[in-house]
Scaffold this active site. Structure first.
Site, PDB file in Angstrom:
ATOM      1  N   CYS A  67      62.070  46.752  38.548  1.00  0.00           N
ATOM      2  CA  CYS A  67      63.056  46.028  39.369  1.00  0.00           C
ATOM      3  C   CYS A  67      63.830  44.966  38.596  1.00  0.00           C
ATOM      4  O   CYS A  67      64.641  44.250  39.181  1.00  0.00           O
ATOM      5  CB  CYS A  67      62.376  45.386  40.567  1.00  0.00           C
ATOM      6  SG  CYS A  67      61.317  43.988  40.128  1.00  0.00           S
ATOM      7  N   CYS A 100      58.298  43.948  43.240  1.00  0.00           N
ATOM      8  CA  CYS A 100      58.140  45.379  43.544  1.00  0.00           C
ATOM      9  C   CYS A 100      56.708  45.886  43.487  1.00  0.00           C
ATOM     10  O   CYS A 100      56.458  47.053  43.779  1.00  0.00           O
ATOM     11  CB  CYS A 100      59.018  46.214  42.616  1.00  0.00           C
ATOM     12  SG  CYS A 100      58.436  46.278  40.904  1.00  0.00           S
ATOM     13  N   CYS A 158      60.334  43.077  34.438  1.00  0.00           N
ATOM     14  CA  CYS A 158      59.650  44.198  35.084  1.00  0.00           C
ATOM     15  C   CYS A 158      60.512  45.443  34.898  1.00  0.00           C
ATOM     16  O   CYS A 158      61.720  45.421  35.162  1.00  0.00           O
ATOM     17  CB  CYS A 158      59.459  43.910  36.569  1.00  0.00           C
ATOM     18  SG  CYS A 158      58.857  45.331  37.510  1.00  0.00           S
ATOM     19  N   CYS A 185      54.085  35.102  27.750  1.00  0.00           N
ATOM     20  CA  CYS A 185      54.032  33.824  28.463  1.00  0.00           C
ATOM     21  C   CYS A 185      54.790  33.996  29.779  1.00  0.00           C
ATOM     22  O   CYS A 185      56.011  34.172  29.782  1.00  0.00           O
ATOM     23  CB  CYS A 185      54.665  32.750  27.583  1.00  0.00           C
ATOM     24  SG  CYS A 185      54.528  31.084  28.226  1.00  0.00           S
ATOM     25  N   CYS A 213      54.013  42.633  39.813  1.00  0.00           N
ATOM     26  CA  CYS A 213      55.341  42.037  40.001  1.00  0.00           C
ATOM     27  C   CYS A 213      55.489  41.547  41.434  1.00  0.00           C
ATOM     28  O   CYS A 213      55.206  42.276  42.384  1.00  0.00           O
ATOM     29  CB  CYS A 213      56.409  43.081  39.686  1.00  0.00           C
ATOM     30  SG  CYS A 213      58.097  42.493  39.982  1.00  0.00           S
TER      31      CYS A 213
END
Length: 197
Positions: free
Chosen positions: A157, A108, A154, A177, A105
């Protein structure tokens, strides 16, 4: 008369507290007003040096203000990861990447996908048939633009990653995707490049 006396006592107590520099919470002995709020915890899996998922681990949610996100991210990253935008097809940094490694991510650093689950979907966006661990991503219904889609976020976060569709390859039949701008790539030669599937 009794009501007047009670008001006078309360007013005198408040005046005394103010003159002593005592705040309302301190005067009342209220510890809760001075204790910072603890972030919520989630269960996620992190990867070892070989790129293998470890045990479920408790980790705090990452919560920041918009100003903090804008300071950390580029304008494009912020527009997509925090503003739920979509980058143009065939333009992202990772749609045609063929290196072994981990996609984390951008907000984070939570590991989300690996090259071993990446494949060429022909859509122009990086596509994967499964995440590192189901606990590391969350989904929610997305009704924007008059479409019925499933958004991927995510888990740590709440960054917008992209969408998941049911037209992917075996073994899951899913196509995650993603937007390249929502990801950071960390090369790991212990993993295989799965884009040749």
């Amino acid at each position: 008369m009794q009501m007047f006396n009670m008001r006078t006592v309360v007013a005198a107590a408040l005046l005394a507290a103010a003159q002593s520099g005592c705040t309302r919470g301190e005067a009342a002995g209220d510890a809760a007003t001075s204790t910072p709020r603890q972030p919520a915890m989630i269960q996620a899996r992190f990867l070892d040096e070989k790129g293998m998922p470890g045990p479920l681990t408790s980790t705090p949610k990452v919560v920041k203000t918009d100003a903090e996100w804008k300071k950390q991210l580029t304008t494009n990253e912020y527009a997509i990861a925090r503003g739920k935008g979509t980058e143009p097809a065939f333009c992202g940094a990772f749609f045609d990447q063929h290196k072994p490694g981990v996609y984390e991510c951008v907000c984070c650093g939570l590991p989300l996908f690996t090259s071993e689950a990446k494949y060429d979907s022909g859509t122009g966006w990086p596509s994967f048939f499964q995440p590192v661990a189901r606990e590391n991503v969350v989904t929610q219904a997305d009704h924007s633009y008059g479409m019925e889609r499933t958004e991927i976020l995510c888990a740590r976060c709440d960054a917008h990653l992209g969408h998941v569709f049911q037209d992917g390859p075996p073994p899951t039949g899913l196509r995650f995707c993603l937007n390249s701008a929502s990801l950071v790539f960390k090369e790991n030669k212990n993993l295989k490049d799965g884009t040749t599937r």
